[in-house]
Enzyme design. Structure first.
Site, PDB file in Angstrom:
ATOM      1  N   ARG A  34      16.955 -11.104 -13.812  1.00  0.00           N
ATOM      2  CA  ARG A  34      17.883 -11.340 -14.929  1.00  0.00           C
ATOM      3  C   ARG A  34      18.340 -10.016 -15.530  1.00  0.00           C
ATOM      4  O   ARG A  34      18.477  -9.871 -16.744  1.00  0.00           O
ATOM      5  CB  ARG A  34      17.221 -12.219 -16.005  1.00  0.00           C
ATOM      6  CG  ARG A  34      16.543 -13.480 -15.463  1.00  0.00           C
ATOM      7  CD  ARG A  34      17.500 -14.454 -14.831  1.00  0.00           C
ATOM      8  NE  ARG A  34      18.432 -15.027 -15.763  1.00  0.00           N
ATOM      9  CZ  ARG A  34      18.214 -16.128 -16.473  1.00  0.00           C
ATOM     10  NH1 ARG A  34      17.106 -16.795 -16.327  1.00  0.00           N
ATOM     11  NH2 ARG A  34      19.116 -16.583 -17.298  1.00  0.00           N
ATOM     12  N   ARG A  48      21.925 -11.380 -21.343  1.00  0.00           N
ATOM     13  CA  ARG A  48      22.314 -11.375 -22.756  1.00  0.00           C
ATOM     14  C   ARG A  48      21.790 -10.194 -23.552  1.00  0.00           C
ATOM     15  O   ARG A  48      22.218  -9.961 -24.667  1.00  0.00           O
ATOM     16  CB  ARG A  48      21.853 -12.686 -23.402  1.00  0.00           C
ATOM     17  CG  ARG A  48      22.679 -13.854 -22.926  1.00  0.00           C
ATOM     18  CD  ARG A  48      22.176 -15.131 -23.503  1.00  0.00           C
ATOM     19  NE  ARG A  48      20.814 -15.385 -23.061  1.00  0.00           N
ATOM     20  CZ  ARG A  48      20.093 -16.417 -23.458  1.00  0.00           C
ATOM     21  NH1 ARG A  48      20.584 -17.264 -24.318  1.00  0.00           N
ATOM     22  NH2 ARG A  48      18.882 -16.591 -22.993  1.00  0.00           N
ATOM     23  N   TYR A  81      15.894 -30.016 -13.240  1.00  0.00           N
ATOM     24  CA  TYR A  81      17.096 -30.031 -14.091  1.00  0.00           C
ATOM     25  C   TYR A  81      17.898 -31.306 -13.871  1.00  0.00           C
ATOM     26  O   TYR A  81      18.418 -31.899 -14.824  1.00  0.00           O
ATOM     27  CB  TYR A  81      17.972 -28.796 -13.817  1.00  0.00           C
ATOM     28  CG  TYR A  81      17.408 -27.555 -14.468  1.00  0.00           C
ATOM     29  CD1 TYR A  81      17.619 -27.302 -15.815  1.00  0.00           C
ATOM     30  CD2 TYR A  81      16.629 -26.657 -13.747  1.00  0.00           C
ATOM     31  CE1 TYR A  81      17.073 -26.185 -16.434  1.00  0.00           C
ATOM     32  CE2 TYR A  81      16.081 -25.537 -14.347  1.00  0.00           C
ATOM     33  CZ  TYR A  81      16.303 -25.306 -15.694  1.00  0.00           C
ATOM     34  OH  TYR A  81      15.758 -24.215 -16.295  1.00  0.00           O
TER      35      TYR A  81
HETATM   36  O1  CP3 Z   1      21.021 -10.633 -13.450  1.00  0.00           O
HETATM   37  C1  CP3 Z   1      20.804 -11.819 -13.219  1.00  0.00           C
HETATM   38  O2  CP3 Z   1      19.734 -12.191 -12.712  1.00  0.00           O
HETATM   39  C2  CP3 Z   1      21.877 -12.796 -13.568  1.00  0.00           C
HETATM   40  C3  CP3 Z   1      22.002 -13.984 -12.703  1.00  0.00           C
HETATM   41  C4  CP3 Z   1      21.107 -15.172 -13.080  1.00  0.00           C
HETATM   42  C5  CP3 Z   1      21.298 -16.038 -14.197  1.00  0.00           C
HETATM   43  N1  CP3 Z   1      20.413 -17.067 -14.082  1.00  0.00           N
HETATM   44  C6  CP3 Z   1      22.308 -15.848 -15.260  1.00  0.00           C
HETATM   45  C7  CP3 Z   1      22.186 -16.601 -16.533  1.00  0.00           C
HETATM   46  C8  CP3 Z   1      20.034 -15.664 -12.345  1.00  0.00           C
HETATM   47  C9  CP3 Z   1      19.384 -15.077 -11.095  1.00  0.00           C
HETATM   48  C10 CP3 Z   1      19.617 -16.871 -12.982  1.00  0.00           C
HETATM   49  C11 CP3 Z   1      18.532 -17.717 -12.467  1.00  0.00           C
HETATM   50  C12 CP3 Z   1      18.070 -18.876 -13.245  1.00  0.00           C
HETATM   51  N2  CP3 Z   1      18.798 -19.689 -14.077  1.00  0.00           N
HETATM   52  C13 CP3 Z   1      16.764 -19.401 -13.150  1.00  0.00           C
HETATM   53  C14 CP3 Z   1      15.667 -18.842 -12.253  1.00  0.00           C
HETATM   54  C15 CP3 Z   1      15.062 -17.616 -12.804  1.00  0.00           C
HETATM   55  C16 CP3 Z   1      14.193 -17.831 -14.021  1.00  0.00           C
HETATM   56  O3  CP3 Z   1      14.499 -17.186 -15.034  1.00  0.00           O
HETATM   57  O4  CP3 Z   1      13.219 -18.593 -13.942  1.00  0.00           O
HETATM   58  C17 CP3 Z   1      16.688 -20.517 -13.997  1.00  0.00           C
HETATM   59  C18 CP3 Z   1      15.468 -21.386 -14.237  1.00  0.00           C
HETATM   60  C19 CP3 Z   1      17.980 -20.700 -14.572  1.00  0.00           C
HETATM   61  C20 CP3 Z   1      18.422 -21.802 -15.493  1.00  0.00           C
HETATM   62  C21 CP3 Z   1      19.015 -21.265 -16.739  1.00  0.00           C
HETATM   63  N3  CP3 Z   1      20.270 -20.688 -16.833  1.00  0.00           N
HETATM   64  C22 CP3 Z   1      18.456 -21.270 -18.049  1.00  0.00           C
HETATM   65  C23 CP3 Z   1      17.083 -21.827 -18.401  1.00  0.00           C
HETATM   66  C24 CP3 Z   1      19.393 -20.669 -18.908  1.00  0.00           C
HETATM   67  C25 CP3 Z   1      19.323 -20.508 -20.421  1.00  0.00           C
HETATM   68  C26 CP3 Z   1      18.307 -19.549 -20.873  1.00  0.00           C
HETATM   69  C27 CP3 Z   1      18.370 -18.172 -20.232  1.00  0.00           C
HETATM   70  O5  CP3 Z   1      17.460 -17.873 -19.475  1.00  0.00           O
HETATM   71  O6  CP3 Z   1      19.317 -17.395 -20.484  1.00  0.00           O
HETATM   72  C28 CP3 Z   1      20.494 -20.284 -18.127  1.00  0.00           C
HETATM   73  C29 CP3 Z   1      21.701 -19.611 -18.618  1.00  0.00           C
HETATM   74  C30 CP3 Z   1      21.945 -18.253 -18.036  1.00  0.00           C
HETATM   75  N4  CP3 Z   1      21.868 -17.914 -16.711  1.00  0.00           N
HETATM   76  C31 CP3 Z   1      22.362 -17.104 -18.760  1.00  0.00           C
HETATM   77  C32 CP3 Z   1      22.513 -16.071 -17.828  1.00  0.00           C
HETATM   78  C33 CP3 Z   1      22.961 -14.656 -18.100  1.00  0.00           C
HETATM   79  C34 CP3 Z   1      22.674 -17.052 -20.254  1.00  0.00           C
HETATM   80  C35 CP3 Z   1      24.017 -17.608 -20.425  1.00  0.00           C
HETATM   81  C36 CP3 Z   1      24.708 -17.097 -21.651  1.00  0.00           C
HETATM   82  O7  CP3 Z   1      24.511 -17.694 -22.709  1.00  0.00           O
HETATM   83  O8  CP3 Z   1      25.445 -16.111 -21.530  1.00  0.00           O
END
Ligand code: CP3
Length: 362
Positions: free
Chosen positions: A41, A45, A168
């Protein structure tokens, strides 16, 4: 088995020359002139540039627009000099092509508008090809690859593992106890198996398409199976389909990272499902995790991401502890053991990446 998932195998793209980038060398277990570092990640943010872009565009718009997704992917590469770029996307958009309604709700995470509740819902899910449904991410990979080729920084593609995606699809969002998912799994074992097979089919096709679009490594995120299930349930309800997924993508010709969170109680079994590199979460000290794995597979990890919330001296000591426990294994990729959290200071990320580079350079 690729065939059992109905995936068409692309021609093998095995590298015939040794890779030069530290990240790809470590993925192959080859010595490198320093320990490569990137962060789960890393584009997120906690970065002001990312937050500014998100004020202009929704999450799904960024993911679906190759130029915007590529721009975010490059942010941590330009800001910190990490050794790999992970394409900006999320694990959940592939569910949209299958028939689920996805939204990212500000402050509340991802939401599925029409969660699955019956075997019939499972049978109505489609399995369209990634070229049709994920063209934004495939396009972003091609753009990033073109941009980073001259800088010898590899681009990583990724997808979610079947259990994590099923959670999910059934819960409708992130869950604390996975009760609906487990109730479905235990009450409808045949439909559960059909659901996981459909999810694995779609992810295998998507991961192979990412490699064809230019991804030089692939990471599978199984974020929640280890949190939700004990060992026997994991072996019975998850491991068989994970093995099929890893077997299907082994033909991609690029290294695969198996990141399974919370599996300390059955690490060898989870890692045994497949993948070239084992992504370690932060719960076990790295050397102990390697002993449990009992082999020479390359590993990635495993700093607790909360360490990045500490003052620099504490963060440095904890990073050094990870490096000492890795003790110069040729196949070590320094990373956090789960995603960087939004409260993280950009300065700590910069110092951490610099520190790993300086400390391990030969
Ligand atoms: O640099 C990176 O890794 C960005 C790419 C990326 C995102 N999500 C962007 C994102 C990757 C590889 C993921 C994977 C992801 N998404 C997982 C597996 C990894 C982990 O953390 O366990 C999971 C379970 C998700 C599901 C998900 N997406 C959640 C639970 C959330 C909200 C909470 C959070 O972690 O931010 C998201 C949204 C999300 N995915 C954001 C980003 C940058 C935030 C969105 C925003 O408000 O801008």
């Amino acid at each position: 088995m690729a065939e059992s998932l109905g995936v068409t195998e692309p021609p093998s793209r095995k590298v015939d020359t040794e890779p030069t980038s530290p990240f790809l060398r470590a993925c192959h277990g080859l010595p490198a002139d320093r320990t490569p570092v990137w962060l789960l990640r890393q584009a997120g943010r906690y970065m002001p540039e990312y937050r500014a872009l998100r004020e202009q565009h929704s999450m799904l718009d960024v993911i679906r627009t190759p130029e915007l997704a590529a721009q975010v992917t490059l942010m941590p590469v330009d800001a910190f000099g990490v050794d790999a770029a992970i394409v900006f996307s999320d694990i959940l958009p592939p569910l949209v092509g299958m028939g689920l309604e996805l939204d990212f709700v500000q402050g509340d995470g991802p939401k599925i508008g029409n969660p699955l509740s019956s075997p019939r819902d499972v049978d109505l899910l489609g399995t369209p090809p990634a070229e049709e449904t994920m063209s934004g991410t495939l396009g972003a990979i091609a753009l990033v690859r073109r941009e980073l080729e001259s800088r010898a920084i590899p681009v990583i593609g990724f997808a979610g593992a079947p259990f994590t995606l099923a959670s999910y699809a059934i819960e409708g969002g992130t869950s604390k106890d996975f009760s609906k998912t487990k109730a479905f799994m235990l009450s409808e074992p045949a439909a559960w198996r059909r659901l996981l097979t459909k999810l694995a089919t779609v992810q295998a096709d998507y991961l192979l398409a990412q490699a064809q679009a230019g991804a030089q490594a692939l990471q599978v995120f199984d974020s929640w199976a280890g949190r939700a299930l004990g060992r026997e349930d994991y072996l019975r309800y998850v491991a068989p389909v994970n093995r099929e997924l890893y077997a299907a993508i082994a033909t991609a010709g690029v290294p695969v990272i198996n990141f399974s969170l919370g599996v300390s109680a059955y690490l060898a079994e989870a890692a045994g499902c497949g993948g070239d590199v084992v992504g370690l979460d932060w719960q076990l000290p790295l050397d102990e995790a390697c002993t449990l794995l009992g082999d020479e597979r390359p590993v990635q990890g495993n700093l607790d991401p909360a360490s990045l919330l500490a003052p620099w001296r504490e963060l440095q000591a904890r990073a050094d502890d990870v490096l000492e426990r890795a003790a110069g294994r040729p196949g070590h990729i320094f990373n956090v053991g789960h995603g960087v959290v939004p409260q993280t200071s950009v300065d700590n990320v910069r110092r951490l990446v610099e520190h790993v580079r300086e400390r391990t350079s030969t």
